[in-house]
Write a protein that holds these residues in place. Structure first.
Motif, mmCIF file in Angstrom:
data_model
loop_
_atom_site.group_PDB
_atom_site.id
_atom_site.type_symbol
_atom_site.label_atom_id
_atom_site.label_comp_id
_atom_site.label_asym_id
_atom_site.label_seq_id
_atom_site.Cartn_x
_atom_site.Cartn_y
_atom_site.Cartn_z
ATOM 1 N N ALA A 48 0.829 -1.197 0.000
ATOM 2 C CA ALA A 48 0.000 0.000 0.000
ATOM 3 C C ALA A 48 0.865 1.248 0.000
ATOM 4 O O ALA A 48 1.773 1.371 0.823
ATOM 5 N N SER A 52 -3.398 5.133 0.926
ATOM 6 C CA SER A 52 -4.254 3.945 0.860
ATOM 7 C C SER A 52 -4.706 3.523 2.255
ATOM 8 O O SER A 52 -4.015 3.754 3.244
ATOM 9 N N ALA A 64 3.084 -1.187 4.255
ATOM 10 C CA ALA A 64 2.480 0.137 4.149
ATOM 11 C C ALA A 64 3.550 1.210 4.049
ATOM 12 O O ALA A 64 4.486 1.231 4.850
ATOM 13 N N SER A 68 -0.098 5.616 4.426
ATOM 14 C CA SER A 68 -1.111 4.561 4.395
ATOM 15 C C SER A 68 -1.615 4.268 5.805
ATOM 16 O O SER A 68 -0.911 4.466 6.788
ATOM 17 N N SER A 84 3.169 5.841 8.083
ATOM 18 C CA SER A 84 2.010 4.950 8.059
ATOM 19 C C SER A 84 1.415 4.813 9.457
ATOM 20 O O SER A 84 2.113 4.919 10.455
#
Length: 97
Positions: A48, A52, A64, A68, A84
């Motif tokens: 990701a 996302s 990630a 994300s 993230s």
């Protein structure tokens, strides 16, 4: 929002293009970019990026990046890089870099 089961990257891309909510299933490898939102099941592997959002269940693996957001349940594994955000429940494993 319509939920669509996806087992290949092509199915994922098509579902996102139609504005659906993809549910990734099986042991496939998927790349999710931009502001996409997906749910991963079984032993799916997801990369990701961007902003996302991934919800992971079962024994899914998520990598990630950027900003994300990942919510992990069951025995999911998450590797988080950059800024993230990860929320982990159950026996999920998180590695932050």
């Amino acid at each position: 929002m319509i939920e669509t089961d996806c087992t290949t990257q092509e199915e994922l891309d098509a579902a996102l293009a139609r504005g659906e909510h993809p549910c990734l299933r099986g042991d496939g490898y998927f790349e999710v970019t931009g502001s996409s939102t997906v749910t991963a099941y079984d032993s799916s592997t997801v990369r990701a990026t961007g902003s996302s959002t991934v919800t992971a269940y079962d024994s899914s693996t998520v990598r990630a990046y950027d900003s994300s957001t990942v919510t992990a349940y069951g025995s999911s594994t998450v590797r988080a890089y950059g800024s993230s955000t990860v929320r982990a429940y159950g026996s999920s494993t998180v590695r932050a870099y």
